[in-house]
Scaffold this motif. Sequence first.
Motif, PDB file in Angstrom:
ATOM      1  N   LEU A   1      -2.740   3.970  -2.617  1.00  0.00           N
ATOM      2  CA  LEU A   1      -2.647   3.107  -3.627  1.00  0.00           C
ATOM      3  C   LEU A   1      -2.681   1.541  -3.014  1.00  0.00           C
ATOM      4  CD1 LEU A   1      -3.267   2.945  -6.973  1.00  0.00           C
ATOM      5  CD2 LEU A   1      -0.629   2.735  -6.931  1.00  0.00           C
ATOM      6  N   GLN A   2      -3.791   0.899  -3.001  1.00  0.00           N
ATOM      7  CA  GLN A   2      -3.613  -0.421  -2.565  1.00  0.00           C
ATOM      8  C   GLN A   2      -3.307  -1.465  -3.652  1.00  0.00           C
ATOM      9  OE1 GLN A   2      -3.989  -2.171   0.774  1.00  0.00           O
ATOM     10  NE2 GLN A   2      -3.153  -4.063  -0.452  1.00  0.00           N
ATOM     11  N   MET A   3      -2.322  -2.074  -3.880  1.00  0.00           N
ATOM     12  CA  MET A   3      -1.728  -2.912  -4.858  1.00  0.00           C
ATOM     13  C   MET A   3      -1.604  -4.487  -4.357  1.00  0.00           C
ATOM     14  SD  MET A   3       1.426  -0.535  -6.209  1.00  0.00           S
ATOM     15  CE  MET A   3       2.338  -0.828  -5.003  1.00  0.00           C
ATOM     16  N   ASN A   4      -2.402  -5.110  -4.978  1.00  0.00           N
ATOM     17  CA  ASN A   4      -2.542  -6.424  -4.815  1.00  0.00           C
ATOM     18  C   ASN A   4      -2.199  -7.396  -5.980  1.00  0.00           C
ATOM     19  OD1 ASN A   4      -3.876  -5.905  -2.334  1.00  0.00           O
ATOM     20  ND2 ASN A   4      -5.731  -5.903  -3.123  1.00  0.00           N
ATOM     21  N   ARG A   5      -1.865  -8.680  -5.527  1.00  0.00           N
ATOM     22  CA  ARG A   5      -1.374  -9.562  -6.993  1.00  0.00           C
ATOM     23  C   ARG A   5      -0.340  -8.828  -7.795  1.00  0.00           C
ATOM     24  NH1 ARG A   5      -6.996  -9.732  -7.673  1.00  0.00           N
ATOM     25  NH2 ARG A   5      -6.557  -9.947 -10.041  1.00  0.00           N
ATOM     26  N   LEU A   6       0.655  -8.500  -6.983  1.00  0.00           N
ATOM     27  CA  LEU A   6       1.602  -7.703  -7.868  1.00  0.00           C
ATOM     28  C   LEU A   6       2.684  -8.735  -8.614  1.00  0.00           C
ATOM     29  CD1 LEU A   6       2.885  -5.407  -4.710  1.00  0.00           C
ATOM     30  CD2 LEU A   6       2.223  -4.582  -7.197  1.00  0.00           C
ATOM     31  N   ASN A   7       2.808  -8.218  -9.892  1.00  0.00           N
ATOM     32  CA  ASN A   7       3.644  -9.218 -10.583  1.00  0.00           C
ATOM     33  C   ASN A   7       5.098  -8.276 -11.142  1.00  0.00           C
ATOM     34  OD1 ASN A   7       3.283  -7.841 -13.300  1.00  0.00           O
ATOM     35  ND2 ASN A   7       1.137  -8.372 -12.897  1.00  0.00           N
ATOM     36  N   PRO A   8       6.030  -8.744 -11.608  1.00  0.00           N
ATOM     37  CA  PRO A   8       7.344  -8.170 -12.036  1.00  0.00           C
ATOM     38  C   PRO A   8       6.941  -7.013 -12.872  1.00  0.00           C
ATOM     39  CG  PRO A   8       7.775 -10.490 -11.999  1.00  0.00           C
ATOM     40  CD  PRO A   8       6.135 -10.392 -12.008  1.00  0.00           C
ATOM     41  N   ASN A   9       5.892  -7.054 -13.794  1.00  0.00           N
ATOM     42  CA  ASN A   9       5.728  -5.962 -14.618  1.00  0.00           C
ATOM     43  C   ASN A   9       5.188  -4.884 -13.787  1.00  0.00           C
ATOM     44  OD1 ASN A   9       6.287  -7.631 -16.769  1.00  0.00           O
ATOM     45  ND2 ASN A   9       4.120  -8.193 -17.333  1.00  0.00           N
ATOM     46  N   ASP A  10       4.897  -4.781 -12.598  1.00  0.00           N
ATOM     47  CA  ASP A  10       4.425  -3.927 -11.809  1.00  0.00           C
ATOM     48  C   ASP A  10       5.743  -2.957 -11.187  1.00  0.00           C
ATOM     49  OD1 ASP A  10       1.929  -5.686 -10.646  1.00  0.00           O
ATOM     50  OD2 ASP A  10       1.724  -4.039 -11.987  1.00  0.00           O
ATOM     51  N   THR A  11       6.899  -3.615 -11.392  1.00  0.00           N
ATOM     52  CA  THR A  11       8.009  -2.871 -10.986  1.00  0.00           C
ATOM     53  C   THR A  11       8.530  -1.618 -11.623  1.00  0.00           C
ATOM     54  OG1 THR A  11       9.367  -5.047 -10.353  1.00  0.00           O
ATOM     55  CG2 THR A  11      10.681  -3.206 -10.641  1.00  0.00           C
TER      56      THR A  11
ATOM     57  N   THR B   1       0.925  -1.336   0.021  1.00  0.00           N
ATOM     58  CA  THR B   1       0.275  -0.091  -0.068  1.00  0.00           C
ATOM     59  C   THR B   1       0.863   1.144   0.143  1.00  0.00           C
ATOM     60  OG1 THR B   1      -1.642  -1.145   1.282  1.00  0.00           O
ATOM     61  CG2 THR B   1      -1.740   1.308   1.398  1.00  0.00           C
ATOM     62  N   LEU B   2       0.618   2.007  -1.009  1.00  0.00           N
ATOM     63  CA  LEU B   2       1.388   3.235  -1.149  1.00  0.00           C
ATOM     64  C   LEU B   2       0.602   4.357  -0.353  1.00  0.00           C
ATOM     65  CD1 LEU B   2       2.779   3.214  -4.674  1.00  0.00           C
ATOM     66  CD2 LEU B   2       3.676   2.149  -2.578  1.00  0.00           C
ATOM     67  N   SER B   3       1.307   5.400   0.321  1.00  0.00           N
ATOM     68  CA  SER B   3       0.587   6.478   0.630  1.00  0.00           C
ATOM     69  C   SER B   3       1.321   7.693   0.090  1.00  0.00           C
ATOM     70  CB  SER B   3       0.594   6.620   2.011  1.00  0.00           C
ATOM     71  OG  SER B   3       0.178   5.600   2.867  1.00  0.00           O
ATOM     72  N   CYS B   4       0.349   8.830   0.056  1.00  0.00           N
ATOM     73  CA  CYS B   4       0.938  10.166  -0.340  1.00  0.00           C
ATOM     74  C   CYS B   4       0.352  11.282   0.496  1.00  0.00           C
ATOM     75  CB  CYS B   4       0.711  10.440  -1.834  1.00  0.00           C
ATOM     76  SG  CYS B   4       0.911  12.009  -2.483  1.00  0.00           S
ATOM     77  N   ALA B   5       1.143  11.938   1.179  1.00  0.00           N
ATOM     78  CA  ALA B   5       0.731  13.169   1.954  1.00  0.00           C
ATOM     79  C   ALA B   5       0.947  14.461   1.276  1.00  0.00           C
ATOM     80  CB  ALA B   5       1.616  13.120   3.320  1.00  0.00           C
ATOM     81  N   ALA B   6      -0.159  15.086   1.155  1.00  0.00           N
ATOM     82  CA  ALA B   6      -0.299  16.180   0.300  1.00  0.00           C
ATOM     83  C   ALA B   6      -0.381  17.467   1.185  1.00  0.00           C
ATOM     84  CB  ALA B   6      -1.468  16.164  -0.582  1.00  0.00           C
ATOM     85  N   SER B   7      -0.012  18.474   0.645  1.00  0.00           N
ATOM     86  CA  SER B   7      -0.353  19.849   1.237  1.00  0.00           C
ATOM     87  C   SER B   7      -1.766  20.140   1.174  1.00  0.00           C
ATOM     88  CB  SER B   7       0.713  20.987   0.636  1.00  0.00           C
ATOM     89  OG  SER B   7       0.267  21.224  -0.568  1.00  0.00           O
ATOM     90  N   ARG B   8      -2.408  21.078   1.977  1.00  0.00           N
ATOM     91  CA  ARG B   8      -3.776  21.188   1.794  1.00  0.00           C
ATOM     92  C   ARG B   8      -3.864  21.883   0.551  1.00  0.00           C
ATOM     93  NH1 ARG B   8      -6.834  24.840   6.479  1.00  0.00           N
ATOM     94  NH2 ARG B   8      -5.372  26.200   5.400  1.00  0.00           N
ATOM     95  N   ASN B   9      -3.579  22.701   0.090  1.00  0.00           N
ATOM     96  CA  ASN B   9      -3.557  23.279  -1.108  1.00  0.00           C
ATOM     97  C   ASN B   9      -3.636  22.303  -2.301  1.00  0.00           C
ATOM     98  OD1 ASN B   9      -4.145  25.588   0.036  1.00  0.00           O
ATOM     99  ND2 ASN B   9      -2.022  26.481  -0.534  1.00  0.00           N
TER     100      ASN B   9
END
Length: 125
Positions: A80-90, A19-27
């Motif tokens: 971004l929740q990423m499941n069933r990852l495969n090498p092409n997702d690298t 699971t990827l996270s992205c913290a953003a400024s409010r603007n």
Amino acid sequence: QVPLVESGGGSVQAGGSLTLSCAASRNTYSLYCLGWFRQAPGQEREGVATIDHDDYTSYSDSVKGRFTISKDDAKNTLYLQMNRLNPNDTAMYYCAAENVVRGRACPSADEFNYSGQGTQVTVSS
């Protein structure tokens, strides 16, 4: 500068999840379209997923059914929740934002004007 800070990347075996996270400024977070794109070495950017502030989501065919984009408005954070990852997702994964008139469709995330520094995802077979 438009602060977007990704985290959560790493190495995983095929079939695993991240699971990827992205913290953003409010603007930045307030921009209508938010999304993720990725770029593998020697390849073009590829839009992965977008979400707008009406919670409409869109996915590339290569990740549809495996990845889920979501956001937490209270935390100004995109996921971004990423499941069933495969090498092409690298790839290096980037969080991005774009100012679009509300109600219009978001372009592909690889076309967004604002993005972070990225977080690396490596999937081994």
